[in-house]
Design an enzyme around this catalytic site. Sequence first.
Site, PDB file in Angstrom:
ATOM      1  N   ASP A  11       0.903  -0.956  -0.150  1.00  0.00           N
ATOM      2  CA  ASP A  11      -0.016   0.101  -0.211  1.00  0.00           C
ATOM      3  C   ASP A  11       1.106   1.317   0.028  1.00  0.00           C
ATOM      4  O   ASP A  11       1.846   1.597   0.934  1.00  0.00           O
ATOM      5  CB  ASP A  11      -0.916   0.008   1.265  1.00  0.00           C
ATOM      6  CG  ASP A  11      -1.983  -1.109   1.180  1.00  0.00           C
ATOM      7  OD1 ASP A  11      -2.109  -1.665   0.176  1.00  0.00           O
ATOM      8  OD2 ASP A  11      -2.334  -1.532   2.327  1.00  0.00           O
ATOM      9  N   ASP A 130     -13.536  -4.073  -2.384  1.00  0.00           N
ATOM     10  CA  ASP A 130     -13.235  -3.841  -1.138  1.00  0.00           C
ATOM     11  C   ASP A 130     -14.667  -4.354  -0.137  1.00  0.00           C
ATOM     12  O   ASP A 130     -15.567  -3.799  -0.945  1.00  0.00           O
ATOM     13  CB  ASP A 130     -13.035  -2.569  -0.618  1.00  0.00           C
ATOM     14  CG  ASP A 130     -11.537  -2.305  -0.854  1.00  0.00           C
ATOM     15  OD1 ASP A 130     -10.843  -3.235  -0.710  1.00  0.00           O
ATOM     16  OD2 ASP A 130     -11.095  -1.020  -1.240  1.00  0.00           O
TER      17      ASP A 130
END
Length: 259
Positions: A11, A130
């Site tokens: 990330d 997600d």
Amino acid sequence: MLTRRIIPCLDVRDGRTTKGIKFENNVDIGDPVEMAKVYYEAGADEIVFYDITASHEKRGLMIDVVRKVAETIFIPFSVGGGIRTVTDMRDTLLAGAEKISVNSSAVQNPAIISEGAEKFGSQCVVLGMDVKRVEKRKEIPSGFEIVINGGRTYMGIDALWWAREAQRLGAGEICLNSIDADGVCRGYDIELTRLISENVTIPVIASGGAGEPVHLHDALTEGRADAALIASMVHYGHHTIGGIKEYLDQRGVPVRMKW
């Protein structure tokens, strides 16, 4: 049987690798290019890079990072975050990425999936999902809801429906992330992983929750995933990619042990 892939996930925020829990409380853990090199040399099958705030902050692409990674590692890697148009896809692929991951942008504009697949091939287009567990209701019969913008916005879209729709539109792969499990290191959401894996024919990457090698084993067997994303368990040095693969190999899960 096809080998199962082990995929470190980096990330990225402001050019640095970060890690948090359930998309919050992110801390700086290193340079993404250097970390990618370490994981490449350790035997990673692929690497995923997510610019975790690009969509929310409406920023541009991290092209400089992509170029540096392409010059440093020689395994496939995918890039997501801030990719809103086919032009963004093209620019990222030209910079050296093998795949593009679309998430928030695809929910808001599903045509980007079909347009990207038509121009670059389905194999280049990964749908990032997600997902949050919610109470089952008419709009969310599976009990799993799509969220976007780094987990900030609930969309009222059923995860199972969206996975099937994305496949129909031309996505070549799904990266399925459980926000409830993200960064907690207690295991993937096996129920969610199996639900999606059994209802699409494209590969599914399990994401969110890996803390021990057994968690990957469960996702790749019980969850029927084709690949497993890992982050915290290797970022903090608790496990190595080689050790994870040895564990899986000893238990009959087909993995690539050496180049």
